[in-house]
Design a protein around this motif. Sequence first.
Motif, short mmCIF file in Angstrom:
data_model
loop_
_atom_site.label_atom_id
_atom_site.label_comp_id
_atom_site.label_asym_id
_atom_site.label_seq_id
_atom_site.Cartn_x
_atom_site.Cartn_y
_atom_site.Cartn_z
N PHE A 1 -0.72 -41.64 19.31
CA PHE A 1 0.26 -42.11 20.29
C PHE A 1 -0.16 -41.79 21.72
O PHE A 1 0.41 -42.36 22.66
CB PHE A 1 1.64 -41.53 19.96
CG PHE A 1 2.21 -42.08 18.69
CD1 PHE A 1 2.60 -43.41 18.62
CD2 PHE A 1 2.33 -41.30 17.56
CE1 PHE A 1 3.11 -43.94 17.44
CE2 PHE A 1 2.83 -41.81 16.37
CZ PHE A 1 3.22 -43.14 16.31
N GLY A 2 -1.14 -40.91 21.88
CA GLY A 2 -1.71 -40.71 23.22
C GLY A 2 -2.35 -41.99 23.71
O GLY A 2 -2.15 -42.42 24.86
N ALA A 3 -3.13 -42.64 22.84
CA ALA A 3 -3.77 -43.91 23.22
C ALA A 3 -2.73 -44.98 23.51
O ALA A 3 -2.81 -45.70 24.52
CB ALA A 3 -4.70 -44.36 22.09
N GLY B 1 -11.43 -47.12 25.25
CA GLY B 1 -10.22 -47.62 25.91
C GLY B 1 -9.83 -46.80 27.12
O GLY B 1 -9.41 -47.33 28.15
N LEU B 2 -9.96 -45.46 27.01
CA LEU B 2 -9.66 -44.60 28.16
C LEU B 2 -10.63 -44.84 29.30
O LEU B 2 -10.24 -44.83 30.48
CB LEU B 2 -9.70 -43.13 27.72
CG LEU B 2 -8.57 -42.68 26.78
CD1 LEU B 2 -8.85 -41.29 26.24
CD2 LEU B 2 -7.23 -42.70 27.51
N ALA B 3 -11.91 -45.06 28.97
CA ALA B 3 -12.90 -45.33 30.02
C ALA B 3 -12.58 -46.65 30.72
O ALA B 3 -12.65 -46.73 31.96
CB ALA B 3 -14.30 -45.36 29.40
N ALA C 1 -5.68 -52.21 26.98
CA ALA C 1 -4.58 -52.24 26.01
C ALA C 1 -5.07 -52.65 24.63
O ALA C 1 -4.64 -52.09 23.62
CB ALA C 1 -3.49 -53.19 26.49
N VAL C 2 -5.99 -53.61 24.58
CA VAL C 2 -6.55 -54.03 23.29
C VAL C 2 -7.33 -52.88 22.65
O VAL C 2 -7.17 -52.57 21.46
CB VAL C 2 -7.44 -55.27 23.46
CG1 VAL C 2 -8.18 -55.59 22.16
CG2 VAL C 2 -6.60 -56.47 23.89
N LEU C 3 -8.19 -52.23 23.44
CA LEU C 3 -9.00 -51.13 22.90
C LEU C 3 -8.12 -49.94 22.48
O LEU C 3 -8.31 -49.37 21.41
CB LEU C 3 -10.02 -50.69 23.94
CG LEU C 3 -11.20 -51.65 24.17
CD1 LEU C 3 -12.02 -51.20 25.37
CD2 LEU C 3 -12.07 -51.73 22.92
N LEU C 4 -7.18 -49.57 23.33
CA LEU C 4 -6.32 -48.43 23.01
C LEU C 4 -5.39 -48.76 21.84
O LEU C 4 -5.09 -47.89 21.02
CB LEU C 4 -5.53 -48.01 24.24
CG LEU C 4 -6.38 -47.39 25.36
CD1 LEU C 4 -5.55 -47.25 26.64
CD2 LEU C 4 -6.93 -46.04 24.93
N GLY C 5 -4.93 -50.00 21.77
CA GLY C 5 -4.13 -50.40 20.62
C GLY C 5 -4.94 -50.35 19.33
O GLY C 5 -4.44 -49.89 18.29
#
Length: 284
Positions: free
Chosen positions: A114-116, A180-182, A200-204
């Motif tokens: 859920f951090g991502a 995703g964070l990068a 958003a796509v990567l973190l999702g």
Amino acid sequence: MLTAGTKWLQELSAGARRPDTGARRATYATGGGFATGALAAGALAEWLPQPMVLPCLVHAVLALLVLGTTAAAPERAPTREAAPMKPPLTARHRTTFKNPRFMCVVLPAAPAVFGAATVAYVVLPPLVANRVPGYAPVFSGLVAALTLVTGIAVQPLATWLDHAHSARATLAAMVTVVGGLAVGACAVHWNSARLVLTAAVLLGAGYGLTLASGLMEMDRLTPAKARPSTAFLYQGATYSGFLTPLLLALAAGAAPYHHLLAGMAAVGLLCLLITARYSRRNLP
């Protein structure tokens, strides 16, 4: 409500051919509800009056309608005599949580679930709101929906990647979260709404892969009778990721957000290295 709904879907799916049907349906229902709810709330706030009141009011009305609809629903589970109270943690649970594989493979990735997700749909959209003037609420809803729909869509990929003698599904998930964070840090640095959508796509994807891979690891580490409760306890560990936006807000006075996000990516990389080192040890 989440726990009750999950349990009800599992009861309704008890006769399905595949034993994991109930869990999969609960995951899809939860993720789909999160995604459509966020998008609907963003649209209501964007195009209807009272944007700070109306989405909450609609949510409350829908909750009351669901309450009225389900109040008369028949009980699906067989009636059982009251069982004696058991301590919340039995020897089976303690064995699972003391297992080095839980400590060094499952736990380092748990906050990333859920951090991502919350970085994607809570932290990033307001930081580029000036790039979507007049459409910030619906843009936030779109980012939230994109994050959560991606999280649902990639979970079969976690099953395909999963392997009992390695942690490749978890490793792939953490690589995705770090990426995703990068990208999110770059989006904030360059003030780019398009890069926020990419992040958003990567973190999702990282959210969905991390959640699914962690649950599969827990299934292997836990005896069958203790799996439901250890799964809920694992999900409790993942909920620590909801603190991420608060921690970033508290630290925002010390450094700009793109530096903080880059720092989070560095921490994620460290957790990835720890998981990789222990990925083939203490196999169940």
